[in-house]
Design a protein around this motif. Sequence first.
Motif, PDB file in Angstrom:
ATOM      1  N   LEU A  46      -7.193  -2.365 -16.883  1.00 37.32           N
ATOM      2  CA  LEU A  46      -8.250  -3.025 -16.115  1.00 37.32           C
ATOM      3  C   LEU A  46      -7.662  -3.895 -15.006  1.00 37.32           C
ATOM      4  O   LEU A  46      -8.125  -3.867 -13.865  1.00 37.32           O
ATOM      5  N   VAL A  47      -6.611  -4.639 -15.321  1.00 40.89           N
ATOM      6  CA  VAL A  47      -5.928  -5.452 -14.304  1.00 40.89           C
ATOM      7  C   VAL A  47      -5.380  -4.547 -13.207  1.00 40.89           C
ATOM      8  O   VAL A  47      -5.533  -4.829 -12.009  1.00 40.89           O
ATOM      9  N   THR A  48      -4.762  -3.455 -13.592  1.00 43.44           N
ATOM     10  CA  THR A  48      -4.217  -2.502 -12.622  1.00 43.44           C
ATOM     11  C   THR A  48      -5.329  -1.959 -11.719  1.00 43.44           C
ATOM     12  O   THR A  48      -5.159  -1.884 -10.500  1.00 43.44           O
ATOM     13  N   SER A  49      -6.447  -1.616 -12.307  1.00 43.86           N
ATOM     14  CA  SER A  49      -7.585  -1.112 -11.513  1.00 43.86           C
ATOM     15  C   SER A  49      -8.001  -2.107 -10.450  1.00 43.86           C
ATOM     16  O   SER A  49      -8.233  -1.738  -9.292  1.00 43.86           O
ATOM     17  N   GLU A  50      -8.103  -3.367 -10.824  1.00 42.11           N
ATOM     18  CA  GLU A  50      -8.532  -4.398  -9.876  1.00 42.11           C
ATOM     19  C   GLU A  50      -7.514  -4.576  -8.754  1.00 42.11           C
ATOM     20  O   GLU A  50      -7.876  -4.665  -7.581  1.00 42.11           O
ATOM     21  N   LEU A  51      -6.223  -4.630  -9.102  1.00 43.08           N
ATOM     22  CA  LEU A  51      -5.189  -4.846  -8.086  1.00 43.08           C
ATOM     23  C   LEU A  51      -5.074  -3.651  -7.147  1.00 43.08           C
ATOM     24  O   LEU A  51      -4.927  -3.819  -5.926  1.00 43.08           O
ATOM     25  N   VAL A  52      -5.153  -2.442  -7.681  1.00 42.50           N
ATOM     26  CA  VAL A  52      -5.058  -1.243  -6.839  1.00 42.50           C
ATOM     27  C   VAL A  52      -6.302  -1.102  -5.970  1.00 42.50           C
ATOM     28  O   VAL A  52      -6.206  -0.737  -4.793  1.00 42.50           O
ATOM     29  N   THR A  53      -7.463  -1.425  -6.512  1.00 39.13           N
ATOM     30  CA  THR A  53      -8.696  -1.387  -5.722  1.00 39.13           C
ATOM     31  C   THR A  53      -8.590  -2.342  -4.541  1.00 39.13           C
ATOM     32  O   THR A  53      -8.947  -1.991  -3.409  1.00 39.13           O
ATOM     33  N   VAL A  76       3.879  -7.354 -20.451  1.00 37.24           N
ATOM     34  CA  VAL A  76       4.133  -6.412 -19.364  1.00 37.24           C
ATOM     35  C   VAL A  76       3.691  -7.043 -18.056  1.00 37.24           C
ATOM     36  O   VAL A  76       2.797  -7.889 -18.023  1.00 37.24           O
ATOM     37  N   ARG A  77       4.335  -6.651 -16.987  1.00 32.43           N
ATOM     38  CA  ARG A  77       3.985  -7.114 -15.646  1.00 32.43           C
ATOM     39  C   ARG A  77       3.582  -5.907 -14.819  1.00 32.43           C
ATOM     40  O   ARG A  77       4.310  -4.915 -14.752  1.00 32.43           O
ATOM     41  N   VAL A  78       2.435  -6.008 -14.197  1.00 29.12           N
ATOM     42  CA  VAL A  78       1.965  -4.997 -13.254  1.00 29.12           C
ATOM     43  C   VAL A  78       2.182  -5.567 -11.863  1.00 29.12           C
ATOM     44  O   VAL A  78       1.803  -6.708 -11.583  1.00 29.12           O
ATOM     45  N   LEU A  79       2.818  -4.788 -10.997  1.00 22.70           N
ATOM     46  CA  LEU A  79       3.064  -5.203  -9.618  1.00 22.70           C
ATOM     47  C   LEU A  79       2.460  -4.171  -8.677  1.00 22.70           C
ATOM     48  O   LEU A  79       2.669  -2.969  -8.872  1.00 22.70           O
ATOM     49  N   VAL A  80       1.729  -4.643  -7.687  1.00 24.24           N
ATOM     50  CA  VAL A  80       1.164  -3.751  -6.675  1.00 24.24           C
ATOM     51  C   VAL A  80       1.619  -4.261  -5.314  1.00 24.24           C
ATOM     52  O   VAL A  80       1.296  -5.369  -4.909  1.00 24.24           O
ATOM     53  N   VAL A 106      -8.962 -10.588 -13.416  1.00 19.94           N
ATOM     54  CA  VAL A 106      -7.502 -10.598 -13.522  1.00 19.94           C
ATOM     55  C   VAL A 106      -7.037 -11.956 -14.051  1.00 19.94           C
ATOM     56  O   VAL A 106      -6.210 -12.033 -14.968  1.00 19.94           O
ATOM     57  N   HIS A 107      -7.589 -13.025 -13.510  1.00 15.99           N
ATOM     58  CA  HIS A 107      -7.221 -14.379 -13.929  1.00 15.99           C
ATOM     59  C   HIS A 107      -7.508 -14.576 -15.421  1.00 15.99           C
ATOM     60  O   HIS A 107      -6.686 -15.126 -16.161  1.00 15.99           O
ATOM     61  N   GLN A 108      -8.658 -14.106 -15.857  1.00 14.15           N
ATOM     62  CA  GLN A 108      -9.041 -14.240 -17.264  1.00 14.15           C
ATOM     63  C   GLN A 108      -8.131 -13.413 -18.178  1.00 14.15           C
ATOM     64  O   GLN A 108      -7.644 -13.909 -19.193  1.00 14.15           O
ATOM     65  N   LEU A 109      -7.904 -12.151 -17.831  1.00 10.43           N
ATOM     66  CA  LEU A 109      -7.115 -11.260 -18.691  1.00 10.43           C
ATOM     67  C   LEU A 109      -5.638 -11.632 -18.740  1.00 10.43           C
ATOM     68  O   LEU A 109      -4.937 -11.254 -19.675  1.00 10.43           O
ATOM     69  N   THR A 117       3.604 -12.593  -3.880  1.00 15.20           N
ATOM     70  CA  THR A 117       4.828 -12.837  -3.130  1.00 15.20           C
ATOM     71  C   THR A 117       4.661 -12.171  -1.767  1.00 15.20           C
ATOM     72  O   THR A 117       4.435 -10.957  -1.697  1.00 15.20           O
ATOM     73  N   VAL A 118       4.731 -12.977  -0.710  1.00 10.23           N
ATOM     74  CA  VAL A 118       4.621 -12.438   0.643  1.00 10.23           C
ATOM     75  C   VAL A 118       5.973 -11.876   1.048  1.00 10.23           C
ATOM     76  O   VAL A 118       7.016 -12.485   0.798  1.00 10.23           O
ATOM     77  N   GLU A 119       5.940 -10.705   1.654  1.00  9.44           N
ATOM     78  CA  GLU A 119       7.145 -10.039   2.132  1.00  9.44           C
ATOM     79  C   GLU A 119       7.023  -9.843   3.646  1.00  9.44           C
ATOM     80  O   GLU A 119       5.934  -9.982   4.204  1.00  9.44           O
ATOM     81  N   PRO A 120       8.113  -9.500   4.313  1.00  5.61           N
ATOM     82  CA  PRO A 120       8.043  -9.310   5.771  1.00  5.61           C
ATOM     83  C   PRO A 120       7.001  -8.286   6.214  1.00  5.61           C
ATOM     84  O   PRO A 120       6.376  -8.441   7.248  1.00  5.61           O
ATOM     85  N   LEU A 121       6.791  -7.250   5.409  1.00  7.00           N
ATOM     86  CA  LEU A 121       5.858  -6.190   5.801  1.00  7.00           C
ATOM     87  C   LEU A 121       4.734  -6.017   4.792  1.00  7.00           C
ATOM     88  O   LEU A 121       4.261  -4.904   4.559  1.00  7.00           O
ATOM     89  N   GLY A 122       4.306  -7.080   4.189  1.00  5.67           N
ATOM     90  CA  GLY A 122       3.214  -6.973   3.227  1.00  5.67           C
ATOM     91  C   GLY A 122       3.298  -8.009   2.135  1.00  5.67           C
ATOM     92  O   GLY A 122       3.748  -9.140   2.373  1.00  5.67           O
ATOM     93  N   LYS A 123       2.899  -7.616   0.939  1.00  3.57           N
ATOM     94  CA  LYS A 123       2.912  -8.542  -0.186  1.00  3.57           C
ATOM     95  C   LYS A 123       3.019  -7.757  -1.488  1.00  3.57           C
ATOM     96  O   LYS A 123       2.797  -6.544  -1.520  1.00  3.57           O
ATOM     97  N   VAL A 124       3.357  -8.486  -2.549  1.00  3.23           N
ATOM     98  CA  VAL A 124       3.334  -7.940  -3.903  1.00  3.23           C
ATOM     99  C   VAL A 124       2.457  -8.852  -4.738  1.00  3.23           C
ATOM    100  O   VAL A 124       2.699 -10.059  -4.804  1.00  3.23           O
ATOM    101  N   VAL A 125       1.444  -8.282  -5.357  1.00  2.00           N
ATOM    102  CA  VAL A 125       0.609  -9.021  -6.291  1.00  2.00           C
ATOM    103  C   VAL A 125       1.087  -8.637  -7.682  1.00  2.00           C
ATOM    104  O   VAL A 125       1.236  -7.451  -7.990  1.00  2.00           O
ATOM    105  N   HIS A 126       1.372  -9.638  -8.507  1.00  2.79           N
ATOM    106  CA  HIS A 126       1.856  -9.362  -9.857  1.00  2.79           C
ATOM    107  C   HIS A 126       0.932 -10.021 -10.885  1.00  2.79           C
ATOM    108  O   HIS A 126       0.282 -11.039 -10.572  1.00  2.79           O
TER     109      HIS A 126
END
Length: 131
Positions: A46-53, A76-80, A106-109, A117-126
């Motif tokens: 469910l967390v993955t679905s929200e982050l990918v959406t 486990v850590r999901v990173l998008v 996501v916050h609740q789960l 984490t902001v990157e030079p060409l985007g970001k990573v949400v974990h």
Amino acid sequence: MAGSELTEPATIYLPYRSESVGQARRLVREALTGWGLSHLIDSAALVTSELVTNAAKTGCQCRMTVTVQLVASATVRVLVRDGSRTLPVLIQASEGGEGHRGLGLVHQLTSGRWGVTVEPLGKVVHADISR
């Protein structure tokens, strides 16, 4: 868990389309099953679905990266990773409102264990999921 080969991070590269959500969920489901963490599958999927959406809505033209990794014996850590530097915002959804519930979920789960984490060409949400 057997050997360390079972705990290698699992990664998939996906286009910015709604169909990518299902592929990302399958990646998470397969990884967690292999790691003996089936009890985390529903929350992690469910967390993955929200982050990918959210990533799919950025309008980026390249591809996003979805990774799931074991960070502790039962966490486990999901990173998008996506190509947008626009940060996600946790919005208090109004009662009866139809949108803006994804990051709240996501916050609740994750018990608040998520971030960006902001990157030079985007970001990573974990997001970290455990029980």
